[in-house]
Design a protein around this motif. Structure first.
Motif, PDB file in Angstrom:
ATOM      1  N   UNK A  35      38.014  32.829  43.506  1.00 62.06           N
ATOM      2  CA  UNK A  35      37.773  34.273  43.664  1.00 62.06           C
ATOM      3  C   UNK A  35      37.106  34.879  42.428  1.00 62.06           C
ATOM      4  N   UNK A  36      37.287  34.260  41.264  1.00 59.46           N
ATOM      5  CA  UNK A  36      36.581  34.743  40.082  1.00 59.46           C
ATOM      6  C   UNK A  36      35.090  34.499  40.211  1.00 59.46           C
ATOM      7  N   UNK A  37      34.715  33.346  40.775  1.00 60.06           N
ATOM      8  CA  UNK A  37      33.291  33.061  40.989  1.00 60.06           C
ATOM      9  C   UNK A  37      32.692  34.070  41.970  1.00 60.06           C
ATOM     10  N   UNK A  38      33.404  34.363  43.048  1.00 65.32           N
ATOM     11  CA  UNK A  38      32.902  35.338  44.012  1.00 65.32           C
ATOM     12  C   UNK A  38      32.790  36.724  43.403  1.00 65.32           C
ATOM     13  N   UNK A  39      33.829  37.152  42.701  1.00 69.57           N
ATOM     14  CA  UNK A  39      33.819  38.496  42.115  1.00 69.57           C
ATOM     15  C   UNK A  39      32.783  38.615  41.002  1.00 69.57           C
TER      16      UNK A  39
ATOM     17  N   UNK B 214      40.019  42.948  45.615  1.00 73.37           N
ATOM     18  CA  UNK B 214      41.479  43.069  45.745  1.00 73.37           C
ATOM     19  C   UNK B 214      42.154  41.696  45.647  1.00 73.37           C
ATOM     20  N   UNK B 215      41.599  40.694  46.342  1.00 70.48           N
ATOM     21  CA  UNK B 215      42.165  39.354  46.247  1.00 70.48           C
ATOM     22  C   UNK B 215      42.051  38.801  44.821  1.00 70.48           C
ATOM     23  N   UNK B 216      40.918  39.056  44.171  1.00 67.60           N
ATOM     24  CA  UNK B 216      40.768  38.593  42.790  1.00 67.60           C
ATOM     25  C   UNK B 216      41.767  39.282  41.870  1.00 67.60           C
ATOM     26  N   UNK B 217      42.016  40.565  42.112  1.00 65.11           N
ATOM     27  CA  UNK B 217      42.981  41.302  41.280  1.00 65.11           C
ATOM     28  C   UNK B 217      44.386  40.739  41.460  1.00 65.11           C
ATOM     29  N   UNK B 218      44.784  40.444  42.721  1.00 64.58           N
ATOM     30  CA  UNK B 218      46.121  39.897  42.956  1.00 64.58           C
ATOM     31  C   UNK B 218      46.274  38.497  42.353  1.00 64.58           C
ATOM     32  N   UNK B 219      45.282  37.646  42.546  1.00 67.06           N
ATOM     33  CA  UNK B 219      45.366  36.289  41.998  1.00 67.06           C
ATOM     34  C   UNK B 219      45.333  36.313  40.475  1.00 67.06           C
ATOM     35  N   UNK B 220      44.545  37.235  39.904  1.00 60.13           N
ATOM     36  CA  UNK B 220      44.457  37.306  38.431  1.00 60.13           C
ATOM     37  C   UNK B 220      45.778  37.765  37.825  1.00 60.13           C
TER      38      UNK B 220
END
Length: 716
Positions: free
Chosen positions: A547-551, A478-484
């Motif tokens: 967050x891209x690295x984590x996802x 969810x955080x990656x989606x919002x930041x992206x």
């Protein structure tokens, strides 16, 4: 032009003591007006088959009707001719048959032998009754061959006698001198070996350019020198033709040796069939009950949400249910036409046994993993809890706090970094609070996963692990989606403003950049927007990269499990086991081993013997010029190349991962750099599901038992 004749001769006929008269059955395969292939399927002793003369034409027609359709279109099973002993002056030309043996036949004497030799030297020897009528029919229609036996002692190749041409009736013409190529082959049998012209990478070799040169078209229009496809199909059908011929002839096999052992094996097979049928019926009852329960609540929103959340598990459950339901159906032998050729029978058998072998291997692997989880449930639960706590506290929280400061010496926008950091920390805290309540039930989830693996195999709990990882890391996605979204929109606005400064505008209809005259006000507004967005881009990029690295790490873990599931489904276990036990069941191309050739200038009948150790043909069989070596007669043995395990398994993996290509990875990398949505799955191909099967429980039990008993009949 000199005529060429290839005689494909079963090696078994030349490894034992031949009879005085043998009737040859098989196929004539004409390739051109000057080239002929004669495939001998088997030989029948004339005296022992004298009682079938009244039904010979009927038996030949029935045998031909049971052959492969492609073989019936190319050639017809018929009586080829006869092979006899060549006698002179009352003495047998080849050693091994004495006068006493001839007298024991009941119809021949020494004087009769001399008279028979006189008739033989003058032409065809007359047969009796319908055999003579069949011979005349063959001669009037197409072909008839007369052969003799010749002594040829080569124990290394298992050849003691060879057929020698006396004459051929070739389209109404009597031919006694032509180039002869005798090719010995081992009769293919189901479960032992067969021949094939296919190569494991034939599909790759068959790809050609769209525009071919003219000489390629001219070469394809020329008539081939031999029709190897039809010849190999006829050789693979030799055993089936002999069985059908003997069955129509009333031939009865002797009882098997060791009746007590046979009865014990039959009894144990029945016990195995009933046990497997009972176990499969229990699974069948459970699956039918679960299917009815799910259909009852399929219209609710809970069912729809669960199907989306556990999509991978749902697909693998459907595959496993179809395997449990349909394996006895696939094990039934309903394709009688496949028994006409050993090659077709092998393909049908491998397809028939692939489903249950995949099911058994999956359940066995699931049992090992499930028992290991049950024995180490507490340690696994503790390790997962510690890993989740460390990744949350040490990695995510400390990472967000680090990004809110001065990461790696980069000066970021303090206000924007604070807002993004606080949002991330709050969501991580919410997830940590929920994990405290969920963690108390996690040990029961591990036990349920182990029981599921023991009962249904490894693929279903593996798919459930993928779905649970996606649910457990929902805060990261969810955080990656919002930041992206913020990152991609910022890039799009900067790109549009950059085109404004260049006087260019994107044309969405024609998908190109066109020139455009902007006003001064538009340039001023664009300059005011471009500067803050460009200065805020490093702050957004840093959070997006984190967050891209984590996802991506989470996605790669799920893809790795997905690859394991696809490999389990795609691996041909039955082929690997059979390849290790009997590699001859997987041929790939043929080659010829030349053992002797006849030279017209020499006096001896077989003057040129070729040493096996000095044969260049074994090293590079495709480089040998056969026409250069054949002067009058040539003797060779047919061999096969065999597939390796890698060559056999690789096409299955290519099919399973056919949707994964370089463009897929390039698109994923571009999506990560531009902030677009990237597929979280690899897109591997899984086995297709089949319609749901529902029959009474007793009928399903009988179906499972009869399917296993049918395998015992196939083994016999």
């Amino acid at each position: 032009m000199r005529k060429n004749c290839r005689i494909w001769w079963p090696k078994q006929l030349s490894s034992t003591k031949p009879s005085l008269y043998n009737l040859l059955f098989g196929w004539f395969v004409p390739c051109s007006s000057d080239s002929l292939d004669i495939v001998v399927a088997f030989a029948s002793n004339r005296e022992s088959s004298s009682y079938l003369q009244s039904r010979l034409l009927e038996i030949l027609h029935s045998t031909n009707g049971n052959m492969h359709v492609s073989l019936q279109d190319k050639s017809k099973f018929s009586l080829l001719g006869q092979c006899r002993a060549c006698l002179s002056n009352g003495q047998v030309f080849y050693e091994g048959v004495e006068e006493d043996d001839l007298r024991k036949s009941g119809t021949y004497s020494v004087d009769g032998i001399t008279e028979c030799c006189r008739q033989w030297s003058s032409g065809c020897c007359n047969l009796d009754g319908l055999l003579e009528q069949c011979r005349q029919t063959c001669i009037e229609s197409d072909y008839w061959i007369e052969l003799t036996y010749d002594s040829f002692h080569l124990p290394a190749w298992g050849v003691c006698w060879i057929p020698k041409l006396h004459h051929i009736h070739w389209n109404g013409e009597l031919v006694s001198h032509c180039d002869i190529h005798v090719i010995f082959y081992e009769t293919p049998t189901y479960g032992a070996h067969h021949f094939s012209l296919r190569f494991w990478n034939s599909s790759v070799l068959g790809k050609t350019s769209l525009k071919e040169p003219q000489w390629v078209d001219e070469l394809q229009q020329k008539q081939p020198l031999n029709d190897l496809d039809t010849v190999i199909l006829a050789i693979n059908s030799a055993t089936a033709a002999k069985k059908v011929f003997e069955r129509n002839d009333g031939f009865k096999r002797s009882s098997p040796n060791g009746p007590i052992i046979w009865m014990f094996c039959t009894f144990m097979w029945h016990i195995l069939a009933m046990s497997m049928a009972s176990l499969s019926t229990l699974f069948y009852i459970f699956i039918q009950f679960s299917h009815s329960f799910l259909n009852f609540g399929s219209q609710s929103w809970v069912y729809s949400a669960s199907a989306k959340a556990f999509s991978n598990t749902w697909v693998n459950v459907q595959i496993r249910c179809c395997q449990v339901l349909y394996w006895p159906v696939f094990l039934q032998d309903n394709d009688l036409r496949s028994q006409s050729s050993v090659d077709c029978a092998e393909k049908v058998a491998l397809l028939k046994h692939s489903m249950w072998s995949s099911l058994v291997v999956d359940i066995i692997m699931g049992d090992f993993i499930g028992l290991a989880l049950l024995l180490h449930t507490e340690s696994v639960c503790s390790w997962v809890s510690n890993f989740a706590s460390d990744s949350t506290n040490e990695l995510m929280r400390s990472g967000c706090v680090w990004l809110m400061g001065v990461p790696a010496g980069f000066k970021l926008n303090t206000e924007l970094a604070g807002v993004l950091g606080m949002i991330s920390l709050n969501m991580i805290q919410i997830w940590s609070t929920l994990w405290i309540f969920v963690g108390t039930f996690f040990i029961y989830f591990i036990k349920g996963l182990a029981i599921l693996a023991i009962l249904f195999g490894l693929t279903i709990p593996s798919a459930l692990v993928i779905d649970m990882i996606a649910i457990a890391t929902l805060h990261v996605s969810t955080l990656h989606w919002l930041i992206s979204i913020l990152y991609s929109q910022q890039l799009h606005v900067l790109a549009a403003l950059w085109r404004l400064f260049r006087g260019r505008k994107w044309n969405p209809l024609r998908q190109r950049l066109d020139s455009f005259d902007y006003t001064v006000k538009q340039h001023v507004v664009g300059s005011l927007l471009f500067t803050p967005l460009l200065l805020l881009l490093p702050t957004t990029s840093v959070f997006y990269i984190f967050f891209t690295i984590l996802n991506t790490a989470i996605g790669l873990s799920c893809m790795f499990i997905e690859v394991i599931i696809s490999v389990i489904h795609a691996t041909p276990y039955i082929k690997i086991v059979l390849r290790l036990i009997k590699p001859r069941r997987f041929p790939s191309g043929i080659w010829f081993e030349i053992i002797a050739c006849h030279n017209n200038s020499s006096d001896s009948p077989w003057s040129a013997f070729i040493d096996k150790n000095s044969l260049p043909f074994e090293e590079a069989p495709e480089r040998v010029d056969m026409n250069r070596m054949i002067s009058s007669s040539l003797i060779s043995i047919l061999h096969s190349n065999y597939l390796s395990i890698g060559q056999m398994v690789l096409p299955h993996y290519r099919k399973a991962f056919s949707g994964v290509s370089r463009s897929h990875f390039a698109t994923s990398v571009f999506g990560l750099l531009s902030g677009k949505k990237v597929a979280s799955t690899l897109g591997a191909t899984l086995p297709s599901t089949m319609p749901w099967l529902f029959i009474p429980y007793k009928e399903y039990w009988c179906l499972c038992r009869n399917s296993i008993l049918a395998c015992m009949v196939d083994c016999n």
